[in-house]
Design a protein around this motif. Structure first.
Motif, PDB file in Angstrom:
ATOM      1  N   THR A 147      15.066  -1.041 -20.681  1.00  0.00           N
ATOM      2  CA  THR A 147      13.827  -0.260 -20.751  1.00  0.00           C
ATOM      3  C   THR A 147      13.483   0.077 -22.193  1.00  0.00           C
ATOM      4  O   THR A 147      12.326  -0.046 -22.627  1.00  0.00           O
ATOM      5  N   LEU A 150      12.223  -3.018 -24.110  1.00  0.00           N
ATOM      6  CA  LEU A 150      10.822  -3.317 -23.816  1.00  0.00           C
ATOM      7  C   LEU A 150       9.897  -2.427 -24.641  1.00  0.00           C
ATOM      8  O   LEU A 150       8.893  -2.897 -25.191  1.00  0.00           O
ATOM      9  N   ARG A 165       9.940 -10.568 -22.944  1.00  0.00           N
ATOM     10  CA  ARG A 165       9.446  -9.436 -22.147  1.00  0.00           C
ATOM     11  C   ARG A 165       9.636  -9.712 -20.654  1.00  0.00           C
ATOM     12  O   ARG A 165      10.074  -8.847 -19.890  1.00  0.00           O
ATOM     13  N   ARG A 169      12.115  -7.532 -18.204  1.00  0.00           N
ATOM     14  CA  ARG A 169      11.634  -6.874 -16.984  1.00  0.00           C
ATOM     15  C   ARG A 169      12.457  -7.314 -15.780  1.00  0.00           C
ATOM     16  O   ARG A 169      12.780  -6.501 -14.906  1.00  0.00           O
ATOM     17  N   LYS A 170      12.780  -8.603 -15.741  1.00  0.00           N
ATOM     18  CA  LYS A 170      13.578  -9.102 -14.626  1.00  0.00           C
ATOM     19  C   LYS A 170      14.985  -8.519 -14.667  1.00  0.00           C
ATOM     20  O   LYS A 170      15.523  -8.092 -13.637  1.00  0.00           O
ATOM     21  N   ARG A 172      15.935  -5.702 -16.030  1.00  0.00           N
ATOM     22  CA  ARG A 172      15.848  -4.276 -15.680  1.00  0.00           C
ATOM     23  C   ARG A 172      15.658  -4.087 -14.185  1.00  0.00           C
ATOM     24  O   ARG A 172      16.363  -3.301 -13.545  1.00  0.00           O
ATOM     25  N   ASP A 173      14.702  -4.809 -13.616  1.00  0.00           N
ATOM     26  CA  ASP A 173      14.370  -4.612 -12.203  1.00  0.00           C
ATOM     27  C   ASP A 173      15.511  -5.036 -11.276  1.00  0.00           C
ATOM     28  O   ASP A 173      15.792  -4.361 -10.276  1.00  0.00           O
TER      29      ASP A 173
END
Length: 223
Positions: A147, A150, A165, A169-170, A172-173
């Motif tokens: 996080t 990013l 990016r 995101r992948k 993190r999610d």
């Protein structure tokens, strides 16, 4: 962990963390990216290289952790599934590092060995709740780091960061959605300093795993 976790001196860990700071549990993650405020004068390539070094260490370390656990828990499908996910992420990060000509961290071999040994120990000695607590601590640290990465990249104003990016995101999610169900909340430093708090050993395990992961990733950013 039955032998390892119960053998830890919780009082010493508590005192050390309280003396370290009276801030919230996000202190280390925040200080990890303390350079964010000065990123406007930093080359965006340097920022991306630093992020990729950290990501490379993180996926390698976590994959080694699950490999260690898999040695003693060969018939645990959840561990094998988590290992496969991390191995795929290893390939994704390695491809980006190659494309960006980013050097790997000097700490990579050490972190792989240490996390592998930790996974072996956890798999061999811990009960299910304790294993989940350690995994939760590691994953929570990763979510914090991804996080902040990013945000750091966004604030740097980089124009060539689309692929990283998307990957961040992948990362993190996936790790956020994979946090083990039923684990107790990870305590913060304020909770540790409160005489009214009733913190369970499994929560100390989560906190210890998170703090250790954050510190390793902090060092790997520049080394």
């Amino acid at each position: 962990m039955r032998t390892a976790l119960r053998g830890l001196c919780w009082r010493d860990l508590n005192s050390a963390l309280v003396e370290q700071s009276n801030s919230t549990r996000g202190r280390i993650a925040s200080s990890y990216f303390s350079t964010t405020s000065s990123n406007h004068g930093t080359d965006s390539k340097d920022i991306i290289d630093g992020c990729l070094r950290v990501d490379h260490v993180s996926v390698q370390a976590v994959a080694s952790f699950f490999k260690g656990m898999a040695i003693t828990r060969r018939h645990a499908p959840d561990i094998q599934s988590a290992l496969e996910v991390e191995q795929q992420f290893k390939e994704n990060v390695s491809d980006l590092m190659h494309a960006s000509s980013s050097r790997p961290s000097l700490l990579q071999p050490v972190t792989q060995a240490c996390f592998g040994a930790a996974g072996l120990l956890v798999g061999a000695t811990a009960r299910a709740t304790e294993r989940d607590s350690v995994v939760a601590g590691i994953y929570d640290a990763l979510v914090d780091v991804y996080t902040d990465q990013l945000r750091e990249i966004r604030e740097s104003g980089s124009k060539d960061d689309t692929k990283i990016r998307v990957l961040l995101r992948k990362l993190r999610d996936v790790h956020e959605s994979s946090l083990p169900d039923g684990t107790l909340p990870i305590p913060d430093v304020v909770s540790l300093s409160s005489s009214d708090s009733h913190i369970q050993p499994s929560q100390y395990a989560s906190l210890l795993a998170k703090e250790a992961t954050l510190r390793v990733l902090h060092l790997s950013k520049t080394l």
